[in-house]
Design a protein around this motif. Structure first.
Motif, PDB file in Angstrom:
ATOM      1  N   UNK A   1       3.965   5.438  10.678  1.00 58.30           N
ATOM      2  CA  UNK A   1       5.032   6.764  10.153  1.00 58.30           C
ATOM      3  C   UNK A   1       4.396   7.145   8.889  1.00 58.30           C
ATOM      4  N   UNK A   2       3.826   6.405   7.976  1.00 59.63           N
ATOM      5  CA  UNK A   2       3.449   6.973   6.802  1.00 59.63           C
ATOM      6  C   UNK A   2       1.956   7.674   6.821  1.00 59.63           C
ATOM      7  N   UNK A   3       1.520   7.510   7.866  1.00 61.90           N
ATOM      8  CA  UNK A   3       0.186   8.218   7.980  1.00 61.90           C
ATOM      9  C   UNK A   3       0.543   9.739   8.782  1.00 61.90           C
ATOM     10  N   UNK A   4       1.518   9.675   9.588  1.00 64.30           N
ATOM     11  CA  UNK A   4       1.842  10.800  10.261  1.00 64.30           C
ATOM     12  C   UNK A   4       2.536  11.891   9.397  1.00 64.30           C
ATOM     13  N   UNK A   5       3.229  11.378   8.448  1.00 67.92           N
ATOM     14  CA  UNK A   5       3.850  12.476   7.383  1.00 67.92           C
ATOM     15  C   UNK A   5       3.176  12.709   6.233  1.00 67.92           C
ATOM     16  N   UNK A   6       1.855  12.048   6.065  1.00 68.36           N
ATOM     17  CA  UNK A   6       0.894  12.233   4.956  1.00 68.36           C
ATOM     18  C   UNK A   6       1.163  11.325   3.866  1.00 68.36           C
ATOM     19  N   UNK A   7       2.439  10.746   3.815  1.00 68.14           N
ATOM     20  CA  UNK A   7       2.550   9.842   2.668  1.00 68.14           C
ATOM     21  C   UNK A   7       1.305   8.764   2.361  1.00 68.14           C
TER      22      UNK A   7
ATOM     23  N   UNK B   1      -1.724   9.118   2.528  1.00 68.60           N
ATOM     24  CA  UNK B   1      -2.853   9.793   1.910  1.00 68.60           C
ATOM     25  C   UNK B   1      -2.578   9.687   0.404  1.00 68.60           C
ATOM     26  N   UNK B   2      -1.341   9.947  -0.008  1.00 66.41           N
ATOM     27  CA  UNK B   2      -0.762   9.736  -1.406  1.00 66.41           C
ATOM     28  C   UNK B   2      -0.705   8.370  -1.662  1.00 66.41           C
ATOM     29  N   UNK B   3      -0.313   7.371  -1.030  1.00 72.20           N
ATOM     30  CA  UNK B   3      -0.487   5.869  -1.343  1.00 72.20           C
ATOM     31  C   UNK B   3      -2.062   5.517  -1.569  1.00 72.20           C
ATOM     32  N   UNK B   4      -2.758   5.999  -0.874  1.00 70.03           N
ATOM     33  CA  UNK B   4      -4.393   5.838  -1.079  1.00 70.03           C
ATOM     34  C   UNK B   4      -4.697   6.235  -2.436  1.00 70.03           C
ATOM     35  N   UNK B   5      -4.417   7.416  -2.649  1.00 65.58           N
ATOM     36  CA  UNK B   5      -4.860   8.393  -3.679  1.00 65.58           C
ATOM     37  C   UNK B   5      -4.409   7.502  -5.158  1.00 65.58           C
ATOM     38  N   UNK B   6      -3.136   7.090  -4.953  1.00 67.29           N
ATOM     39  CA  UNK B   6      -2.413   6.446  -6.153  1.00 67.29           C
ATOM     40  C   UNK B   6      -3.141   5.056  -6.508  1.00 67.29           C
TER      41      UNK B   6
END
Lengths: 221, 202
Positions: free
Chosen positions: A70-76, A78-83
């Protein structure tokens, strides 16, 4: 970190979150067993702890495929990994696992006493099984996270996750069930299998999120 | 603070789609990436964000200091997806990212006012229209501060007035000492921004 716990908890109880699916599945599995086994009360009470444990394990697998997808599909994701420089990714995953466990797995442990009555289990056995489920099921969430992270890019990865994760859960099943039996059958000691079960869960809390973090880092394309 | 890319190359599925990209951006500078579909604009942005490995060369942040030890930690990234949960309200979504990112810059209400979405914070994100979703995602940039903005077609689905308002945000961010890299097909209103054409050699 608390923020992600609260967010995931909210998501799983809102519409379409599916926190209750596991409970209903658990109920369905355990309620069908007596029809298949027959009305032999002694037999039912003997296999009761094992049935509750197997039912709970299978129910745990249900929500796992959405843990990261679910997090991957909406792009979240990406941001969790970037943080990950600010919030270590493995720690973020650990918190996500805890939220998943609280919302989808903890209710299973609370339903277990009721289902224990279906299986003609003694109060002692019901208490022991509930306790071992409480201690043992976080293992499912932590190791399941590693499986879910590996399969995150697959659109229908649910089955693959089950195949990956189920063999790894055999140790908790063995020690969880043997601790539950030990509480009823006198000569067998309760504490050693129970402590091994606790150790397995603590062990998985380190290994699972670390493995999942490694897998997720390579899934961001 | 400087963002430097040297001889950067990217590939998708084993096939090189661009190579030898060089740029260096100081504070208050912007880079606008243009090019046809499939020329590697999004791939370049994801490499800068650290989400894809570079096939060759490297990109790094110089002088980020203690607060931004790596490039990814200094970036806000707006991709094709909005990173918002459809079942949570707009305010809940923004509150989560604001807490998770830290470095609080503005109140959520104030940010929603700025993107022109006052009074809809209580609605689930899934109820919004495409343009409203984009604006709510832009509000994420306003509630917490990051010096580097990576924007992948930021004005897609925005109407003219919203696109102009977004142009003003970008100019304010640059004046504040920020860095912007944007991939786009539309003019963004960033005068004096460096241009990078991805299909120059194709």
């Amino acid at each position: 970190m608390l923020a992600i716990f609260i967010r995931d908890l909210r998501l799983s109880v809102r519409a379409g979150g599916g926190a209750l699916i596991g409970v209903i599945f658990f109920l369905a599995v355990v309620a069908t067993i007596p029809f298949g086994v027959g009305p032999d009360l002694n037999l039912l009470s003997r296999i009761g702890p094992a049935i509750l444990w197997i039912g709970a394990l299978l129910a745990c697998l249900l929500g796992l495929d959405r843990l990261f997808q679910a997090d991957r599909e909406d792009g979240s994701l990406d941001l969790l990994v970037m943080e990950s420089d600010r919030h270590m990714l493995a720690l973020t995953i650990l918190i996500k696992c805890l939220a998943h466990w609280t919302a989808s797995v903890l209710p299973l442990a609370f339903t277990a006493p009721l289902l224990g009555l279906f299986m003609n289990m003694t109060p002692n056995a019901i208490g022991a099984t509930t306790l071992t489920l409480l201690i043992g099921t976080p293992f499912m969430a932590f190791i399941g996270a590693a499986g879910a992270a590996v399969a995150v890019t697959l659109p229908r990865g649910g089955l693959l996750i089950s195949v990956l994760v189920l063999p790894l859960t055999i140790p908790v099943l063995i020690f969880g069930v043997s601790a539950s039996y030990a509480a009823v059958n006198d000569p067998a000691p309760f504490l050693p299998p129970f402590l091994i079960l606790s150790a397995l869960t603590l062990f998985s809390a380190v290994i699972g999120p670390a493995a999942a973090a490694l897998a997720l880092r390579h899934a961001t394309d | 603070m400087r963002l430097v890319a040297e001889n950067l190359g990217g590939e998708r599925g084993g096939e090189t789609i661009f190579a030898g990209v060089n740029f260096a951006l100081a504070r208050q500078e912007a880079l606008v990436i243009t090019g046809r579909n499939g020329s590697g604009k999004s791939t370049l942005l994801r490499i800068v964000a650290g989400l894809l490995p570079a096939a060759q060369g490297m990109v790094r942040l110089e002088g980020g200091g203690e607060q931004h030890p790596t490039l990814a930690s200094a970036c806000h990234y707006l991709g094709h997806n909005h990173a918002m949960k459809a079942t949570l309200t707009v305010v809940e979504n923004l509150a989560f990212w604001s807490d998770f990112f830290g470095t609080r810059a503005r109140d959520i209400d104030e940010a929603l006012d700025m993107v022109g979405l006052p009074g809809i914070g209580h609605l689930p994100f899934g109820y919004l229209s495409a343009g409203q979703k984009r604006r709510a995602a832009i509000a994420r940039f306003l509630v917490s501060y990051r010096p580097v903005w990576l924007l992948d077609e930021p004005t897609a689905a925005l109407d003219t007035a919203s696109a102009e308002r977004f142009g003003a945000f970008m100019r304010a961010h640059l004046e504040d000492g920020g860095i912007i890299i944007a991939a786009t097909h539309q003019p963004l209103g960033l005068d004096g921004a460096a241009q990078l054409r991805m299909d120059a050699d194709a």
